[in-house]
Design a protein around this motif. Structure first.
Motif, PDB file in Angstrom:
ATOM      1  N   LEU A  59       0.796  -1.226   0.000  1.00 47.13           N
ATOM      2  CA  LEU A  59       0.000   0.000   0.000  1.00 47.13           C
ATOM      3  C   LEU A  59       0.825   1.271   0.000  1.00 47.13           C
ATOM      4  CD1 LEU A  59      -2.763  -1.211   2.476  1.00 47.13           C
ATOM      5  CD2 LEU A  59      -2.988  -0.891   0.013  1.00 47.13           C
ATOM      6  N   THR A  60       1.977   1.271   0.652  1.00 42.78           N
ATOM      7  CA  THR A  60       2.809   2.473   0.655  1.00 42.78           C
ATOM      8  C   THR A  60       3.619   2.603  -0.624  1.00 42.78           C
ATOM      9  OG1 THR A  60       3.006   2.455   3.073  1.00 42.78           O
ATOM     10  CG2 THR A  60       4.636   3.728   1.860  1.00 42.78           C
ATOM     11  N   HIS A  61       4.305   1.524  -1.018  1.00 46.56           N
ATOM     12  CA  HIS A  61       5.261   1.613  -2.124  1.00 46.56           C
ATOM     13  C   HIS A  61       4.800   0.952  -3.414  1.00 46.56           C
ATOM     14  CE1 HIS A  61       8.301   3.473   0.373  1.00 46.56           C
ATOM     15  NE2 HIS A  61       8.085   2.555   1.306  1.00 46.56           N
ATOM     16  N   SER A 248      11.318  -1.656  -4.335  1.00 49.33           N
ATOM     17  CA  SER A 248      11.678  -3.069  -4.414  1.00 49.33           C
ATOM     18  C   SER A 248      10.802  -3.890  -3.478  1.00 49.33           C
ATOM     19  CB  SER A 248      13.146  -3.262  -4.047  1.00 49.33           C
ATOM     20  OG  SER A 248      13.466  -4.639  -4.016  1.00 49.33           O
ATOM     21  N   ALA A 249      10.245  -4.981  -3.990  1.00 50.12           N
ATOM     22  CA  ALA A 249       9.458  -5.879  -3.151  1.00 50.12           C
ATOM     23  C   ALA A 249      10.347  -6.692  -2.230  1.00 50.12           C
ATOM     24  CB  ALA A 249       8.633  -6.821  -4.024  1.00 50.12           C
ATOM     25  N   SER A 261       9.244 -11.506   4.383  1.00 48.95           N
ATOM     26  CA  SER A 261       8.160 -10.808   3.673  1.00 48.95           C
ATOM     27  C   SER A 261       8.305 -10.981   2.166  1.00 48.95           C
ATOM     28  CB  SER A 261       8.162  -9.320   4.032  1.00 48.95           C
ATOM     29  OG  SER A 261       7.853  -9.122   5.394  1.00 48.95           O
ATOM     30  N   ALA A 262       9.542 -10.908   1.663  1.00 52.01           N
ATOM     31  CA  ALA A 262       9.776 -11.114   0.238  1.00 52.01           C
ATOM     32  C   ALA A 262       9.420 -12.541  -0.173  1.00 52.01           C
ATOM     33  CB  ALA A 262      11.228 -10.816  -0.107  1.00 52.01           C
ATOM     34  N   VAL A 277       5.546  -7.735  -9.635  1.00 50.02           N
ATOM     35  CA  VAL A 277       6.452  -7.639  -8.491  1.00 50.02           C
ATOM     36  C   VAL A 277       7.720  -6.895  -8.925  1.00 50.02           C
ATOM     37  CG1 VAL A 277       7.780  -8.932  -6.786  1.00 50.02           C
ATOM     38  CG2 VAL A 277       5.537  -9.784  -7.543  1.00 50.02           C
ATOM     39  N   VAL A 278       8.060  -5.832  -8.218  1.00 50.40           N
ATOM     40  CA  VAL A 278       9.219  -5.004  -8.579  1.00 50.40           C
ATOM     41  C   VAL A 278      10.499  -5.676  -8.105  1.00 50.40           C
ATOM     42  CG1 VAL A 278      10.349  -2.764  -8.305  1.00 50.40           C
ATOM     43  CG2 VAL A 278       7.845  -2.895  -8.478  1.00 50.40           C
TER      44      VAL A 278
END
Length: 297
Positions: A59-61, A248-249, A261-262, A277-278
């Motif tokens: 949500l933020t990035h 970056s994810a 998390s990744a 996915v970045v």
């Protein structure tokens, strides 16, 4: 910040801490078992993922994309962490990136509150009594502000605080054979102790990861990587990497930099629940590393 907001935040700091003190007594008297620890673990992982994957990377990035129903699910999971409404959290964090370690940063240990321990205190906890939730939604979280369903989730944040304590309490009551002792144990371990630890791990990224640790890239802020926080923060403590490549994810960019998390996001992508996915190419990382090496001492 209103007096009511300040008192609410103060309660969010003090009450879980009181729960930890009670939990120490319970441990001393062997009043804890695998049921209590399982409730704690499930609640910790669910709400921490709500923050790290949901509030932060999604949500933020916008480090990856998901369908609207899953996006709202992550917002709800994040609110169960009791770290504020989704709009407040996202707006505060985007403001942090817009003014990292300079005036305007909501929780830097380097500006506005002295240096050393006073700055660390502000970045870790003090900011909750001054700047938390004060970032302008229209400026820093317009995408969420203009989403009626996301605004509704944020508006009901107090109900999520109640649910965050009620869920482990009821679970403890049931799993311990419908006893009030079980309810109390669920409330303490899955509720108060879990909230305390999720909070302080998150706040440590604000404080510790802008003060101690290692740096790899040529960036102007004072963010750092802190390896010992990687597991409890689910990878968020590779914070210097994150500030070098905010979209970056994956924050753990080296093979040995553990980032749960990744891995979770990668799992979502493999089953078709995450897309776009970045990923930061090694060449981009090397270019920023080389740039740092060329900076005069």
């Amino acid at each position: 910040m209103s007096r009511a907001e300040r008192y609410a935040n103060l309660a969010g700091v003090v009450v879980p801490f009181a729960g930890v003190l009670i939990a120490i007594v319970l441990l001393w008297n062997s009043w804890v078992d695998w049921i209590d620890l399982a409730i704690f673990a499930v609640m910790y992982l669910a709400t921490a993922i709500g923050v790290t994957v949901g509030f932060h990377r999604l949500l933020t990035h916008r480090s990856f994309g998901v369908d609207p129903w899953l996006e709202r699910t992550f917002a709800r999971m994040g609110q169960l962490s009791v770290e504020g409404s989704v709009l407040d959290w996202v707006a505060d964090h985007r403001k942090h990136h817009a003014h990292t370690d300079v005036e305007g940063d909501p929780h830097s240990p380097h500006v506005g509150h002295g240096s050393g321990l006073s700055g660390l205190w502000h970045a870790h906890t003090g900011w909750l009594m001054e700047t938390q939730g004060q970032a302008d939604w229209k400026k820093y979280a317009r995408d969420l502000y203009e989403d009626p369903k996301m605004k509704a989730i944020g508006r009901h944040f107090p109900a999520y605080v109640v649910a965050s304590l009620l869920i482990p309490t009821v679970t403890g009551y049931v799993l311990h054979g419908f006893t009030w002792e079980g309810a109390l144990r669920g409330y303490i371990w899955g509720g108060l102790v879990r909230i305390f630890l999720v909070h302080h791990v998150t706040w440590s990224v604000n404080s510790v990861c802008h003060y101690f640790g290692s740096r790899r890239f040529d960036i102007e802020d004072k963010s750092t990587n802190v390896a010992w926080l990687a597991l409890p923060s689910l990878g968020e403590s590779w914070h210097h990497n994150h500030h070098a490549f905010p979209r970056s994810a994956k924050h753990g960019l080296k093979p040995w930099e553990i980032d749960l998390s990744a891995l979770f996001i990668s799992g979502l992508a493999k089953v078709g629940l995450a897309r776009d996915v970045v990923v930061i190419a090694p060449e981009r990382q090397e270019a920023k590393e080389l740039a740092r090496e060329k900076v005069p001492a």
